[in-house]
Every structure is written in structure tokens, then in C-alpha cells.
Design an enzyme around this catalytic site. Structure first.
Site, mmCIF file in Angstrom:
data_model
loop_
_atom_site.group_PDB
_atom_site.id
_atom_site.type_symbol
_atom_site.label_atom_id
_atom_site.label_comp_id
_atom_site.label_asym_id
_atom_site.label_seq_id
_atom_site.Cartn_x
_atom_site.Cartn_y
_atom_site.Cartn_z
ATOM 1 C CB CYS A 96 9.565 71.359 58.054
ATOM 2 S SG CYS A 96 10.306 71.124 59.671
ATOM 3 C CG HIS A 138 7.944 65.777 58.852
ATOM 4 N ND1 HIS A 138 8.106 66.485 57.680
ATOM 5 C CD2 HIS A 138 8.352 66.631 59.841
ATOM 6 C CE1 HIS A 138 8.594 67.682 57.942
ATOM 7 N NE2 HIS A 138 8.747 67.803 59.251
ATOM 8 C CD GLU A 139 6.628 66.306 63.369
ATOM 9 O OE1 GLU A 139 7.647 66.747 63.951
ATOM 10 O OE2 GLU A 139 6.028 66.944 62.492
ATOM 11 C CG HIS A 142 11.805 67.024 63.073
ATOM 12 N ND1 HIS A 142 12.683 68.021 62.732
ATOM 13 C CD2 HIS A 142 10.634 67.334 62.451
ATOM 14 C CE1 HIS A 142 12.062 68.887 61.934
ATOM 15 N NE2 HIS A 142 10.826 68.489 61.744
HETATM 16 ZN ZN ZN Z 1 9.389 69.326 60.553
#
Ligand code: ZN
Length: 187
Positions: A96, A138-139, A142
Site C-alpha cells: 500500500c 483494497h481501495e 480505504h
Molecule cells: Zn492502500
């Protein structure tokens, strides 16, 4: 090509839930462009708005630098919602831009269905698999204040603890700009 600082592990904005985007103005379009520039400058393949200190529900992805994914076009996903996840999961190493130099295997569903709005705020739906689905998840995490390191098992978490604390104290050597304080917010 404006490059913005990337917020890093320990920054408060990475743990805050983002606000939905309800209208697209010039500033939003500009920031999305900056997100692509900032991501590419750091050799990333995905970036969420809170990673540049922008507390809104949008992320950008460009997996085309990855072997086998050359044909995938860059994509902007506004107000995304994952509506389906496959039962089949897979463990793949992730990193990341907000957690430099830390890499670990993360177990995630192999396939997802995601609904989002494009840059005209028109609703779109995509079935994604493998790396494409992984980057989206993953995003998406976030935007909910979740980092990939939260998803690791206890033993791995222990192993990376020191590294995370170093990052938090900005005792890191990286070749892209990072935020200057844990309270960093985009002006
Ligand atoms: Zn990330």
C-alpha cells in the site's frame, strides 16, 4: 503534472469514513486527475481519495502496468458499493502506498460485483476477478477506514508492528512525497 503528498499509516484521515460525492464540480475533476498523477508517480496501481487527504468516496485504479493486465483501462469509481463477493478466496501479497515497504499475504474473495458511479455520476456495474477485484477491494476498504494490515493474522501483525511504528513516526526513506503530519488534510 501535480503530485500530491500521500497520507501514511497513522494519519487520522485514513481511519475516517469518507463522505459520498453528490455533485461533480471542476475541483473534483481536478482532484481525480491529481490522484492518477500521484498514484503513477509512486508506481501504484490504485489510490483512494483519503490517501491524498481528500475525504470523499472515490478511488482510481490503473492496473495496466501489470503483466497480463495491459488491456485494462484506467478507471475512476465514485461512491462504490461491493454487492457480491465470491465464496472462493485467495491469498495474494499486497502492499500500500500509505504503508511503504510493508508487504503481506491478504486473503480476499477472488471475484466481486461492484456498483459505482462514473465521472458523469452515471451508475455502472462491473464483475471483476483476480488482481482487478483485489485492487478494488483494497481501495474500497480505504474508503471505510480499513487498511490491508488490519486483515492480517495475529502472528503477521506482530511481525510488522515495528515497521508500522517507524512509518507512523515518518522514519522512512521513500521516493514520493508523503503527508507532513497525522492531521494532514487536503486544503
Ligand atoms: Zn492502500
Amino acid at each position: 503534472m501535480p503530485i500530491l503528498p500521500i497520507t501514511i499509516y497513522g494519519d487520522k484521515i485514513l481511519r475516517k469514513k469518507v463522505d459520498p460525492i453528490t455533485k461533480i464540480d471542476d475541483r473534483t475533476i481536478e482532484l481525480i486527475k491529481f490522484m492518477f498523477d500521484t498514484m503513477r508517480n509512486a508506481n501504484g496501481i490504485g489510490l483512494a481519495a483519503n490517501q491524498i487527504g481528500f475525504n470523499k468516496s472515490v478511488f482510481v485504479i490503473d492496473v495496466s502496468p501489470v503483466e497480463g493486465y495491459e488491456k485494462y483501462k484506467p478507471i475512476t469509481m465514485i461512491n462504490p458499493r461491493i454487492i457480491n463477493r465470491s465464496e472462493e478466496t485467495e491469498a495474494v501479497e499486497e502492499g500500500c502506498l500509505s504503508i511503504p515497504d510493508v508487504r503481506a499475504d491478504v486473503i480476499r474473495p477472488k471475484e466481486i460485483t461492484i456498483i459505482y458511479q462514473d465521472i458523469d455520476l452515471t451508475e455502472q456495474k462491473i464483475d471483476a476477478a483476480d488482481l482487478y477485484a483485489r485492487v478494488m477491494q483494497h481501495e474500497y476498504d480505504h474508503l471505510k477506514g480499513v487498511l490491508f494490515t488490519d486483515l492480517l493474522d495475529g502472528e503477521t501483525k506482530k511481525q510488522i508492528k515495528k515497521m508500522l511504528s517507524k512509518i507512523q513516526k515518518r522514519k522512512i526513506d521513500i521516493d514520493y512525497p508523503i503527508s507532513d503530519s497525522i492531521d494532514y488534510k487536503l486544503k
